[in-house]
Scaffold this motif. Structure first.
Motif, PDB file in Angstrom:
ATOM      1  N   SER A 130       0.812  -1.153   0.050  1.00 44.30           N
ATOM      2  CA  SER A 130       0.327   0.098  -0.386  1.00 44.30           C
ATOM      3  C   SER A 130       0.714   1.270   0.066  1.00 44.30           C
ATOM      4  N   ASN A 131       1.870   1.526   0.397  1.00 50.67           N
ATOM      5  CA  ASN A 131       3.303   2.366   0.438  1.00 50.67           C
ATOM      6  C   ASN A 131       3.396   2.624  -1.487  1.00 50.67           C
ATOM      7  N   LEU A 132       2.958   2.264  -2.065  1.00 49.15           N
ATOM      8  CA  LEU A 132       3.171   2.478  -3.933  1.00 49.15           C
ATOM      9  C   LEU A 132       2.357   3.795  -4.131  1.00 49.15           C
ATOM     10  N   THR A 133       2.288   4.871  -3.233  1.00 47.13           N
ATOM     11  CA  THR A 133       1.155   5.827  -3.376  1.00 47.13           C
ATOM     12  C   THR A 133       1.148   6.444  -4.695  1.00 47.13           C
ATOM     13  N   ARG A 134       1.165   6.056  -5.900  1.00 47.24           N
ATOM     14  CA  ARG A 134       1.419   6.429  -7.326  1.00 47.24           C
ATOM     15  C   ARG A 134       0.961   5.803  -8.464  1.00 47.24           C
ATOM     16  N   ILE A 153      -5.169  -2.533   0.451  1.00 46.76           N
ATOM     17  CA  ILE A 153      -4.908  -2.567  -0.950  1.00 46.76           C
ATOM     18  C   ILE A 153      -5.923  -1.199  -1.188  1.00 46.76           C
ATOM     19  N   GLY A 154      -6.304  -0.975  -0.590  1.00 47.33           N
ATOM     20  CA  GLY A 154      -7.427   0.667  -0.613  1.00 47.33           C
ATOM     21  C   GLY A 154      -6.542   1.528  -0.665  1.00 47.33           C
ATOM     22  N   SER A 155      -5.959   1.588   0.389  1.00 39.36           N
ATOM     23  CA  SER A 155      -4.843   2.588   0.072  1.00 39.36           C
ATOM     24  C   SER A 155      -4.170   3.486  -1.311  1.00 39.36           C
ATOM     25  N   LEU A 156      -4.375   2.570  -2.176  1.00 36.85           N
ATOM     26  CA  LEU A 156      -3.568   3.401  -3.825  1.00 36.85           C
ATOM     27  C   LEU A 156      -4.980   3.584  -4.363  1.00 36.85           C
ATOM     28  N   SER A 157      -4.478   4.802  -3.944  1.00 32.82           N
ATOM     29  CA  SER A 157      -6.142   5.906  -4.660  1.00 32.82           C
ATOM     30  C   SER A 157      -5.365   5.776  -5.811  1.00 32.82           C
ATOM     31  N   THR A 158      -4.108   6.013  -6.817  1.00 34.23           N
ATOM     32  CA  THR A 158      -4.335   6.155  -8.229  1.00 34.23           C
ATOM     33  C   THR A 158      -4.572   5.476  -8.833  1.00 34.23           C
ATOM     34  N   SER A 176     -12.433  -1.943   1.949  1.00 40.77           N
ATOM     35  CA  SER A 176     -11.584  -0.954   1.597  1.00 40.77           C
ATOM     36  C   SER A 176     -11.562  -0.492  -0.224  1.00 40.77           C
ATOM     37  N   ILE A 177     -12.175  -1.295  -0.738  1.00 43.34           N
ATOM     38  CA  ILE A 177     -11.603  -1.421  -1.844  1.00 43.34           C
ATOM     39  C   ILE A 177     -12.410  -0.306  -2.586  1.00 43.34           C
ATOM     40  N   ASN A 178     -13.549   0.387  -2.067  1.00 44.26           N
ATOM     41  CA  ASN A 178     -13.618   2.179  -2.153  1.00 44.26           C
ATOM     42  C   ASN A 178     -13.273   2.928  -2.080  1.00 44.26           C
ATOM     43  N   GLY A 179     -11.677   2.585  -1.735  1.00 45.14           N
ATOM     44  CA  GLY A 179     -10.917   3.476  -1.008  1.00 45.14           C
ATOM     45  C   GLY A 179     -10.225   3.728  -3.230  1.00 45.14           C
ATOM     46  N   LEU A 180     -10.329   2.294  -3.540  1.00 45.83           N
ATOM     47  CA  LEU A 180      -9.261   2.908  -5.497  1.00 45.83           C
ATOM     48  C   LEU A 180     -10.944   3.800  -5.614  1.00 45.83           C
ATOM     49  N   LYS A 181     -10.025   5.134  -5.730  1.00 51.15           N
ATOM     50  CA  LYS A 181     -11.286   6.078  -6.912  1.00 51.15           C
ATOM     51  C   LYS A 181     -11.239   6.725  -8.491  1.00 51.15           C
ATOM     52  N   ASN A 182      -9.795   5.863  -8.576  1.00 54.09           N
ATOM     53  CA  ASN A 182      -9.734   5.418 -10.290  1.00 54.09           C
ATOM     54  C   ASN A 182      -9.508   4.686 -10.614  1.00 54.09           C
ATOM     55  N   GLN A 202     -19.529   2.998  -4.576  1.00 49.84           N
ATOM     56  CA  GLN A 202     -18.876   4.171  -4.612  1.00 49.84           C
ATOM     57  C   GLN A 202     -17.772   4.401  -5.802  1.00 49.84           C
ATOM     58  N   LEU A 203     -17.538   2.678  -6.477  1.00 48.47           N
ATOM     59  CA  LEU A 203     -15.851   3.443  -8.121  1.00 48.47           C
ATOM     60  C   LEU A 203     -17.224   3.409  -8.659  1.00 48.47           C
ATOM     61  N   THR A 204     -17.192   5.116  -8.988  1.00 46.63           N
ATOM     62  CA  THR A 204     -17.704   5.786  -9.749  1.00 46.63           C
ATOM     63  C   THR A 204     -16.833   5.494 -11.192  1.00 46.63           C
TER      64      THR A 204
END
Length: 422
Positions: A130-134, A153-158, A176-182, A202-204
């Protein structure tokens, strides 16, 4: 004038180049995530010559990518991370005007893609990933990875694409996959995932979702991402009814919910959907089909497979009026009555602006009466596949290819469900 402008442009580019002090060191969290991922795998599964076997962390990963130390597995992008001071630049007709401060920029390589698919790596996904932030694309497909899909894994917002298919992942799909907004593409098929499928509405941006070949149970979520183009959850343990509001997924083109335990009636909205082209609901426990009315003529459906259910009654007449339908399978149900003329005409003599029905599979039902005269004119298969075997039809001679040897149900079998035969 032309010379002045040319000089100004060259000066601007030269000055701009002087802004950057390129830093070739990979972002430290990315390096640590790669290191921990490798250390977390079963070393016996890291074969000589594989991407992971070449990862040597005495060197910088991004700075040595595609060398003999980091042969493959990821891709890096340069990202501007810091700027010590703001600089103002201006151009006028005379050329460059303004002041240039002593400005320092850092260009850090970040991981953009991590692709370790098609190996035999065994082990689990560490939380440090999850530290692979980009990271924008993560593919771990077709390995032997196990354990649960981590909540982190939901922290991988990009992240835009996530491929975890064809492994041995267990447990439930984390909310937490809902955190993957992109996220645009999610592939989880071919694992051992269980439990109820989470609400991912939420995964629009999600357009492709495949969670097939797992042990997912419970009902299909009432709310799914409205951006979905393709939905596949075949070969699970889904039950209950199809939510009526699934027809509100306006961009949906493909639905495959085959090989589940879904019951009830097939919603009429699926047959009048504005974009749906392929509908596969075979091998379930559906008992009926809701009639959509005359609007079915505007249906975009090209292929419909409702085979191997428990659907009773007449074959719905509206199916013969669906202009673009070219493949229809209703095999192995409990349909009765005669074969609708509209369907046979669509297979033999489609009207203007109407697609020919190239596949008409009606075998394994309780259809009775004579073979429609339109089909009797078809002496060879040609480009049309028709199957009428294992029904209650009156005479289906061997010489007709669609009779499949002339085998029909016995009179006793045809009366078993209480059908009234002429």
């Amino acid at each position: 004038m032309g010379t002045t402008l040319c000089f100004s442009l060259i000066l601007l580019i030269t000055v701009t180049d002087s802004f950057f002090e390129a830093n070739s060191i990979t972002f430290w969290q990315d390096t640590e995530a790669l290191r921990e991922f490798k250390n977390g795998l079963d070393p016996n599964s890291v074969r000589p010559g594989s991407c992971l076997s070449s990862w040597d962390f005495t060197l910088d990963p991004c700075d040595n990518l595609f060398s003999d130390k980091f042969t493959c597995g990821f891709r890096c992008d340069l990202v501007i991370s810091t700027m010590s001071r703001v600089t103002e630049l201006a151009l006028d007709q005379a050329g460059y005007v303004g002041s240039l401060a002593s400005t320092s920029w850092n260009l850090l390589p970040y991981l953009h893609t991590l692709d370790l698919s098609n190996n035999f790596f065994a082990g689990s996904i560490p939380d440090s990933l999850s530290n692979l932030t980009r990271l924008q694309r993560l593919s771990l497909s077709r390995n032997s990875l196990s354990g649960s899909v981590p909540n982190s894994i939901g922290s991988l917002s990009t992240l835009e694409e996530l491929y975890l298919d064809n492994n041995y992942f267990q447990g439930t799909i984390p909310l937490s996959i809902n955190g993957l907004k992109n996220l645009k593409r999610l592939e989880l098929q071919g694992n051992r995932l269980r439990g109820q499928f989470p609400d991912l509405s939420q995964l629009t941006n999600l357009s492709f979702l495949d969670a097939s070949d797992n042990s997912i149970s419970g009902e299909l979520p009432a709310n799914l991402p409205t951006s979905l183009v393709e939905l596949s959850m075949r070969n699970n343990q889904l039950k209950g009814n199809i939510p009526a509001n699934i027809s509100n997924l306006f961009y949906l083109q493909v639905i495959d919910l085959s090989h589940n335990n879904i019951t009830g009636s097939i919603p009429s909205g699926l047959f009048t959907h504005p974009s749906l082209q392929q509908l596969t609901l075979s091998y379930n426990d559906f008992e009926s089909v809701q009639e959509p009315g005359d609007s079915s003529q505007e249906s975009e459906l090209i292929a419909v497979d409702l085979s191997s259910n428990m659907i009773r009654g007449f074959i719905p007449p509206f199916m013969g009026r669906m202009r673009k339908l070219s493949a229809l399978s209703l095999e192995n149900n409990r349909f009765s009555d005669v074969i609708p003329t509209q369907l046979t005409l669509k297979a033999v003599l489609p009207g203007q602006g109407v697609s020919q029905l190239e596949r008409l599979l009606l075998g394994g039902n309780y259809l009775f009466g004579a073979i429609p005269v339109q089909l009797l004119k078809m002496r060879d298969p040609g480009s049309v596949t028709v199957r009428l075997g294992d029904n209650c039809l009156y005479r289906c001679p061997l010489r007709f290819f669609f009779c499949q040897g002339g085998k029909q149900k016995s009179l006793m079998e045809c009366k078993r469900l209480g059908h009234v035969l002429p």
